[in-house]
Design a protein around this motif. Structure first.
Motif, mmCIF file in Angstrom:
data_model
loop_
_atom_site.group_PDB
_atom_site.id
_atom_site.type_symbol
_atom_site.label_atom_id
_atom_site.label_comp_id
_atom_site.label_asym_id
_atom_site.label_seq_id
_atom_site.Cartn_x
_atom_site.Cartn_y
_atom_site.Cartn_z
ATOM 1 N N GLU A 178 -22.832 -5.802 3.338
ATOM 2 C CA GLU A 178 -21.628 -5.158 3.876
ATOM 3 C C GLU A 178 -20.515 -5.143 2.834
ATOM 4 O O GLU A 178 -19.794 -4.149 2.695
ATOM 5 C CB GLU A 178 -21.160 -5.868 5.155
ATOM 6 C CG GLU A 178 -19.977 -5.198 5.824
ATOM 7 C CD GLU A 178 -20.203 -3.738 6.205
ATOM 8 O OE1 GLU A 178 -19.216 -2.977 6.196
ATOM 9 O OE2 GLU A 178 -21.349 -3.348 6.480
ATOM 10 N N GLU A 179 -20.393 -6.234 2.070
ATOM 11 C CA GLU A 179 -19.407 -6.264 0.983
ATOM 12 C C GLU A 179 -19.699 -5.157 -0.035
ATOM 13 O O GLU A 179 -18.774 -4.496 -0.523
ATOM 14 C CB GLU A 179 -19.427 -7.624 0.281
ATOM 15 C CG GLU A 179 -18.816 -8.745 1.080
ATOM 16 C CD GLU A 179 -19.004 -10.110 0.422
ATOM 17 O OE1 GLU A 179 -19.269 -10.171 -0.797
ATOM 18 O OE2 GLU A 179 -18.889 -11.118 1.138
ATOM 19 N N ALA A 180 -20.974 -4.954 -0.337
ATOM 20 C CA ALA A 180 -21.346 -3.902 -1.289
ATOM 21 C C ALA A 180 -21.018 -2.522 -0.726
ATOM 22 O O ALA A 180 -20.516 -1.654 -1.444
ATOM 23 C CB ALA A 180 -22.831 -4.006 -1.630
ATOM 24 N N ARG A 181 -21.298 -2.314 0.573
ATOM 25 C CA ARG A 181 -20.977 -1.019 1.194
ATOM 26 C C ARG A 181 -19.467 -0.771 1.170
ATOM 27 O O ARG A 181 -19.017 0.350 0.916
ATOM 28 C CB ARG A 181 -21.513 -0.960 2.625
ATOM 29 C CG ARG A 181 -23.008 -0.669 2.702
ATOM 30 C CD ARG A 181 -23.447 -0.352 4.119
ATOM 31 N NE ARG A 181 -23.418 -1.530 4.974
ATOM 32 C CZ ARG A 181 -24.417 -2.397 5.101
ATOM 33 N NH1 ARG A 181 -25.539 -2.221 4.426
ATOM 34 N NH2 ARG A 181 -24.308 -3.434 5.904
ATOM 35 N N ILE A 182 -18.682 -1.812 1.425
ATOM 36 C CA ILE A 182 -17.228 -1.683 1.394
ATOM 37 C C ILE A 182 -16.771 -1.309 -0.018
ATOM 38 O O ILE A 182 -15.919 -0.435 -0.200
ATOM 39 C CB ILE A 182 -16.548 -2.981 1.883
ATOM 40 C CG1 ILE A 182 -16.754 -3.127 3.387
ATOM 41 C CG2 ILE A 182 -15.070 -2.994 1.537
ATOM 42 C CD1 ILE A 182 -16.353 -4.488 3.941
ATOM 43 N N ALA A 183 -17.360 -1.965 -1.017
ATOM 44 C CA ALA A 183 -17.005 -1.650 -2.405
ATOM 45 C C ALA A 183 -17.319 -0.194 -2.721
ATOM 46 O O ALA A 183 -16.523 0.510 -3.358
ATOM 47 C CB ALA A 183 -17.747 -2.577 -3.362
ATOM 48 N N ILE A 184 -18.470 0.279 -2.260
ATOM 49 C CA ILE A 184 -18.866 1.672 -2.502
ATOM 50 C C ILE A 184 -17.893 2.628 -1.812
ATOM 51 O O ILE A 184 -17.485 3.640 -2.392
ATOM 52 C CB ILE A 184 -20.324 1.895 -2.047
ATOM 53 C CG1 ILE A 184 -21.259 1.192 -3.034
ATOM 54 C CG2 ILE A 184 -20.652 3.383 -1.931
ATOM 55 C CD1 ILE A 184 -22.697 1.096 -2.582
#
Length: 186
Positions: free
Chosen positions: A123-129
């Motif tokens: 989820e952190e990676a999706r937010i970063a994207i």
């Protein structure tokens, strides 16, 4: 900046986010021994925090064991302290030449916690994207306000950025699903 430059910059930044997630997922336990669990642990080596993989040869001689063979024997105690201070939950066994880490099997509860951790990381990676998409869209809006891009170019740029976002989010989902399956199936 042109549409291509904005898209290329966004894609490069999304690739970095994906690489970071990949590194983070390698450090999540699966019940099997993996050098990825310990290679990024920071050891205080002559006053500077150094990744363990730069200080020792890491291997998995058995499916449930990680073997750490320091290049410099004087740093052995520091490596043991760093492993104990880390949150991997493994106890180092040292014979003053090498360090052995026995990786126990995971309980069902531990597996569920690890799957939850994988979900949080993804989820952190999706937010970063999504933040990268927002930045690219802001850049495109600014370029249009500065009369560098037309309204049609702006729309094209935003569509391209959105397709990049979808592509990278699906890669994140794929990686998270694979790691979760790996944790639950061991």
């Amino acid at each position: 900046m042109s549409i291509e430059e904005i898209a290329l910059e966004a894609e490069e930044r999304m690739e970095k986010s994906l690489a970071l997630l990949s590194d983070q997922l390698r450090g999540v336990r699966t019940g099997r021994a993996s050098v990825g669990l310990v290679e990024s642990i920071r050891v205080d080596y002559y006053g500077s925090p150094t990744p363990l993989k730069q200080l020792a040869n890491l291997s998995t001689p058995e499916p449930q064991q990680i073997l750490i063979r320091p290049f410099d024997q004087t740093v052995l105690g520091d490596i043991v302290k760093a492993i104990q201070a880390s949150d991997i939950g493994l106890t180092p066994n040292s014979d003053n030449k090498v360090i052995r880490l026995n990786v126990p099997s995971l309980s069902v509860e531990q597996r569920k916690k690890l799957v939850s951790r994988v979900k949080d990381l993804s989820e952190e990676a999706r937010i970063a994207i999504r933040n990268i998409r927002r930045d690219a869209n802001k850049q495109a809006d600014q370029e249009q306000a500065d009369k560098i891009l037309t309204e049609d170019d702006l729309e094209t740029c935003k569509e391209e950025t959105q397709s990049l976002t979808k592509r990278f989010e699906s890669k994140v989902n794929e990686m998270a699903e694979k790691k979760s399956t790996e944790i639950l199936d061991v």
